[in-house]
Design an enzyme around this catalytic site. Sequence first.
Site, mmCIF file in Angstrom:
data_model
loop_
_atom_site.group_PDB
_atom_site.id
_atom_site.type_symbol
_atom_site.label_atom_id
_atom_site.label_comp_id
_atom_site.label_asym_id
_atom_site.label_seq_id
_atom_site.Cartn_x
_atom_site.Cartn_y
_atom_site.Cartn_z
ATOM 1 N N GLU A 172 38.506 29.918 41.011
ATOM 2 C CA GLU A 172 39.291 30.625 39.980
ATOM 3 C C GLU A 172 39.827 29.682 38.904
ATOM 4 O O GLU A 172 41.028 29.682 38.601
ATOM 5 C CB GLU A 172 40.432 31.425 40.620
ATOM 6 C CG GLU A 172 39.928 32.549 41.498
ATOM 7 C CD GLU A 172 41.003 33.514 41.994
ATOM 8 O OE1 GLU A 172 42.204 33.241 41.816
ATOM 9 O OE2 GLU A 172 40.637 34.558 42.562
ATOM 10 N N GLU A 291 35.322 36.827 46.661
ATOM 11 C CA GLU A 291 36.653 37.301 47.086
ATOM 12 C C GLU A 291 36.752 38.765 46.690
ATOM 13 O O GLU A 291 36.661 39.086 45.502
ATOM 14 C CB GLU A 291 37.789 36.512 46.428
ATOM 15 C CG GLU A 291 38.022 35.166 47.062
ATOM 16 C CD GLU A 291 39.292 34.487 46.562
ATOM 17 O OE1 GLU A 291 40.298 35.195 46.301
ATOM 18 O OE2 GLU A 291 39.263 33.258 46.416
HETATM 19 O O1 AHR Z 1 42.579 35.236 48.771
HETATM 20 C C1 AHR Z 1 43.849 34.953 48.263
HETATM 21 C C2 AHR Z 1 43.809 34.228 46.922
HETATM 22 O O2 AHR Z 1 43.333 35.101 45.950
HETATM 23 C C3 AHR Z 1 42.886 33.055 46.819
HETATM 24 O O3 AHR Z 1 43.471 31.866 47.251
HETATM 25 C C4 AHR Z 1 42.606 32.975 45.357
HETATM 26 O O4 AHR Z 1 41.347 32.429 45.072
HETATM 27 C C5 AHR Z 1 42.771 34.390 44.867
HETATM 28 O O5 AHR Z 1 43.594 34.468 43.771
#
Ligand code: AHR
Length: 497
Positions: A172, A291
């Site tokens: 990210e 994610e």
């Molecule tokens: O999964 C939780 C968080 O969400 C992770 O650390 C991050 O990559 C995202 O913002």
Amino acid sequence: MKATMTLDQHFKIAEVDKRIYGSFIEHLGRAVYGGIYEPDHPNSDEQGFRQDVIDLVKELNVPIVRYPGGNMVSAYNWEDGVGPKEDRPRRLELAWRTIETNEVGTNEFVDWAKKVNADVMMAVNLGTRGIDAARNLIEYTNHPSGTYYSDLRRKHGYEQPHNIKTWCLGNEMDGPWQVGHKTAYEYGRLANETGKAMKLVDPDIELVACGSSNTNMPTFPEYEATTLDLSYDTVDYISLHQYYGNRSNDTANYLAKNLDMDHFIKTVTATCDYIKAKHRSKKTINLSFDEWNVWYHSNEQDQQIEPWSIAPPQLEDHYNFEDALLVGSMLITFLQHADRVKMAAMAQLVNVIAPIMTENGGGSFKQTIFYPYMHTSVFGRGVSLKPILNVPKYDSKDFTDVPYLDAAAVHNEEEEALTIFIVNKHLTDAMPLDIDLRSFEGYKLVEHIELYHDDVKAVNTMAHEAVKPSLNNATTFELGQLSAQLKKTSWNVIRLR
Ligand code: AHR
């Protein structure tokens, strides 16, 4: 109201890459400490890994697990987590403002992944670090021997290289919350140069570049375009992240949110292909949705956490039945895009926004979202087929023309098995559905599994599993015609062989 569907074994989207059923363990909250690892727990093995958790992860048949972050990786020194445990430093973990003890690191995680039959998807720190730390890490994990870092691994008790194949170039990096946040230009250049060095160490690896953290990022989709423009020949996948919530308690609108995910996938696919055309390239970049989940229940509670504690309960969402329905629709969306989404990771796997919950020193249980994830992972391997669906639609606050049913079908040609996954989003009515399956001659109905609860807010707890699958025995299959009555707000798995 009534729906019809036609499924033909020749209407192929693509072979499902099993890695779309991947998941994620971050050094965050109780995912590692108190989740997969709890040396004092009566159920733990000789390495301190909880056997009850290993068994539940194996039930999910998770093929690949992303590690060690997440936001955490952007200030992580991988060297802190290898070598004798007594020498490992405690560090301020900046992403979640906790103390990281480093009792678990790269080698232990690789061992754990083997125990659950999963591969590792390793992320490198491109926040506070860069090319040098990444090339040293891959020398440590993947080079056989005879160099400083490969021999260090052998000294640490791991004679054979881990041969980790899939690597994320940071996490990210478009997000201002990220330690070492970068503009697309800064990131694209760094990702390209880091990836080049890593592939010089091991040319067999696959690299995932960061894309946008969600569809609301102001830099979406320019971040993807610039990053890929600067790294097209080096990277293999672009990453997508997305979490949803039902903050306004509007279930009809909430259950439609996979339409946003569909739009996200289509936009990123188009962006990849635009850069492909710009580079006159023959190479296709595919998508790693590494994610995804529901995340909102724990937001308020997380404001109360005392900084610099060790493994506090963080991001512990207790999922209800409607969350399981949206998770089912998100999985269906991946299957509908099996031609381009080749990897995905439910974030996360244990305790932290997870299908599996544990009690420190106590038991473990399956959250509602465990079931659609398990059903697709276990039965959704084969060729994704394109269902031709005729279904009534509705409008919600943010979406128009939302089909009441989401559907995907996977044909395992070797095992001659067909599985149809369907979510009925109708809040009050059952949906009669007829499916034309004449191209599946000789197949028989095995079972119609459904996940249903009268109350969309029902949750599972350690004491009581309120939401669990049962069989719908009223479904019939005769002369190539399947007839089912899909309960209002239900997740359905129809299996034929
Ligand atoms: O999964 C939780 C968080 O969400 C992770 O650390 C991050 O990559 C995202 O913002």
